[in-house]
Design an enzyme around this catalytic site. Structure first.
Site, PDB file in Angstrom:
ATOM      1  N   ARG A 134     -12.253 -67.531 -34.467  1.00  0.00           N
ATOM      2  CA  ARG A 134     -12.730 -66.454 -34.177  1.00  0.00           C
ATOM      3  C   ARG A 134     -11.531 -64.847 -33.294  1.00  0.00           C
ATOM      4  NH1 ARG A 134     -17.241 -67.436 -31.660  1.00  0.00           N
ATOM      5  NH2 ARG A 134     -16.070 -67.057 -29.547  1.00  0.00           N
ATOM      6  N   TYR A 145     -18.674 -39.458 -40.896  1.00  0.00           N
ATOM      7  CA  TYR A 145     -19.099 -40.121 -41.876  1.00  0.00           C
ATOM      8  C   TYR A 145     -20.737 -40.416 -41.417  1.00  0.00           C
ATOM      9  CZ  TYR A 145     -19.778 -44.926 -43.932  1.00  0.00           C
ATOM     10  OH  TYR A 145     -19.654 -45.852 -44.799  1.00  0.00           O
ATOM     11  N   LYS A 197     -11.332 -48.878 -48.386  1.00  0.00           N
ATOM     12  CA  LYS A 197     -11.116 -48.253 -49.408  1.00  0.00           C
ATOM     13  C   LYS A 197     -10.040 -48.616 -50.253  1.00  0.00           C
ATOM     14  CE  LYS A 197     -15.440 -46.320 -48.215  1.00  0.00           C
ATOM     15  NZ  LYS A 197     -15.151 -46.258 -47.115  1.00  0.00           N
TER      16      LYS A 197
HETATM   17  C1  LIG Z   1     -16.018 -45.981 -46.179  1.00  0.00           C
HETATM   18  C2  LIG Z   1     -16.097 -45.462 -44.924  1.00  0.00           C
HETATM   19  C3  LIG Z   1     -16.089 -46.038 -43.430  1.00  0.00           C
HETATM   20  C4  LIG Z   1     -16.747 -46.942 -43.567  1.00  0.00           C
HETATM   21  O1  LIG Z   1     -16.168 -48.328 -44.366  1.00  0.00           O
HETATM   22  P1  LIG Z   1     -17.021 -49.292 -44.886  1.00  0.00           P
HETATM   23  O2  LIG Z   1     -16.306 -50.761 -44.472  1.00  0.00           O
HETATM   24  O3  LIG Z   1     -17.899 -49.338 -45.972  1.00  0.00           O
HETATM   25  O4  LIG Z   1     -17.995 -50.000 -43.289  1.00  0.00           O
HETATM   26  C5  LIG Z   1     -15.885 -45.412 -42.770  1.00  0.00           C
HETATM   27  N1  LIG Z   1     -15.177 -44.459 -42.269  1.00  0.00           N
HETATM   28  C6  LIG Z   1     -14.976 -43.818 -43.495  1.00  0.00           C
HETATM   29  C7  LIG Z   1     -14.369 -41.965 -43.490  1.00  0.00           C
HETATM   30  C8  LIG Z   1     -15.532 -44.515 -44.860  1.00  0.00           C
HETATM   31  O5  LIG Z   1     -15.447 -43.692 -46.178  1.00  0.00           O
END
Ligand SMILES: *Cc1c(COP(=O)(O)O)cnc(C)c1O
Length: 395
Positions: free
Chosen positions: A61, A114, A211
């Site tokens: 973990r 966000y 992303k």
């Molecule tokens: C998508 C996003 C997040 C969250 O990421 P996840 O992996 O979907 O939980 C946080 N900050 C920004 C700016 C984002 O675009």
């Protein structure tokens, strides 16, 4: 230089760190990539070993070679003390916030944050006895006037991922530090290639690795990097909460990172070309892209960033919902969906509504956010041009 035993690529160019960092072929029988490590139990040979707790790994973990292969690269690129891979971008935000806050504290969050970050602050932190307040993303040095003795964290997201305000990170860091608070920056848009918030005074940096790092819309992950002073609290919080990222997902992040530099370059060029083109299209009333000279924060952008991301927004002249539907329902190349950062282009109509409290969004017309993927730019333009025509006709 590159250490093929530890995977350290210190002091080399960004592209070389991305391609060689975190890889330790000498520890993997010469294989180029660190493989997927799956495992909970790590074995100890003797009671002395168990008592000493000095092995590199003690229990799955806390991480494994695959998760570490990602962490090493991000630490290097962000100029951080250390980095932890966590299960999602949102987990990175929530752990970072919790690492700075306890009952009775106060946190200041950019009004452009966000949406789920905001939901966490309002729906969870408040319940735990932390007050959450919102500030105008363009407040800069004015943040000083909002700081309270119990304000222990300031969260910035630059640019905001729906409205693209650029924040003055050095000014925010100064105001936060003067009151003993830590500055957390969500750096998902620029990636560490184009902005390194820790070098501008931030204490913690988070990424939605889902992303740009992963880059293929097929895995979730997040990273938290911190300076030395903030690190112990980050790691303790993560450990106590039990967050762990699987080796399979870590592998996909590591794989994505190897091509991040060339992908970012392509996304940047395409997004800019389309943003400039949109500025000249009928119905388009504004294009919210910080690399355009028309953007209100362009000067700060040029001062702090070395490049721009795939994501921006634009507004179209006021029209009823039928026009918005006509725009998005018949797109051929763009698709509609949450998230961004993959190879495929996305378009999302945005309603800010209740999500702006410190600085209500007053721009007229309909707001659309686009992620520019790796398709042919002319195909993307043709798709948008046809959508704009449908939008106007449906009015
Ligand atoms: C998508 C996003 C997040 C969250 O990421 P996840 O992996 O979907 O939980 C946080 N900050 C920004 C700016 C984002 O675009």
């Amino acid at each position: 230089m590159i250490d093929k035993k530890s995977g350290s690529a210190g002091g080399l160019s960004v592209e070389t760190v991305l391609t060689h960092g975190g890889r330790a072929p000498d520890e993997q029988f010469g294989f180029v990539n660190t493989p997927v490590y799956r495992g909970s139990t790590v074995l100890f040979k003797t009671l002395d070993d168990l008592d000493a707790q000095q092995q590199r790994f003690l229990y799955g973990r806390a991480g494994n070679p695959t998760t570490e292969s990602v962490e090493a690269v991000i630490t290097e690129l962000e100029g951080a003390h250390k980095t932890r891979l966590v299960p999602s971008g949102l987990a990175a935000v929530t752990i970072a916030l919790m690492s700075c806050l306890r009952a009775g504290d106060d946190v200041l969050i950019t009004d452009s944050a966000y949406e789920p970050t905001r939901a966490f602050a309002d729906g969870f932190l408040q319940k735990m006895g932390v007050t959450a307040r919102y500030y105008d993303p363009r407040i800069g040095v004015g943040l000083t006037s909002l700081m309270q003795p119990n304000t222990k964290a300031v969260l910035a997201e630059s640019p905001g991922s729906l409205t693209f305000e650029i924040q003055d990170i050095p000014a925010l860091a100064k105001a936060a530090h003067a009151s003993g608070a830590r500055l957390i920056v969500d750096n998902s848009w620029a990636s560490p290639l184009y902005l390194q918030p820790l070098r501008l005074g931030a204490d913690l940096v988070v990424h939605a690795a889902t992303k740009m790092f992963v880059g293929h819309s097929d895995a979730f992950a997040g990273t938290i990097s911190a300076n030395e002073e903030s690190w112990a609290d980050v790691e303790r919080t993560r450990r106590l909460l039990g967050f762990f990222t699987s080796g399979d997902d870590a592998f996909l992040v590591a794989r994505g990172l190897r091509t991040l530099a060339i992908r970012m370059k392509e996304h940047q060029e395409r997004a800019l070309e389309i943003a400039r083109w949109l500025e000249a299209q009928p119905e388009v009333t504004s294009v919210l892209h910080p690399a355009l000279p028309s953007h209100p924060d362009h000067a700060i952008f040029k001062r702090d960033f070395t490049g721009s991301g795939s994501l921006f927004a634009f507004t179209l002249a006021p029209a009823p919902r039928a026009s918005v539907a006509a725009f998005v329902d018949h797109l051929q190349i763009f698709s509609m969906g949450y998230s961004w950062g993959g190879y495929e282009s996305l378009c999302l109509p945005v309603k800010l509504g209740k999500n702006r409290t410190a600085k209500p969004w007053t721009a007229e017309g309909n707001l659309f956010r686009v992620h520019i993927g790796l398709e042919g730019v002319d195909d993307l333009k043709a798709d948008l041009a046809a959508a704009i025509e449908r939008y106007a006709r449906a009015r």
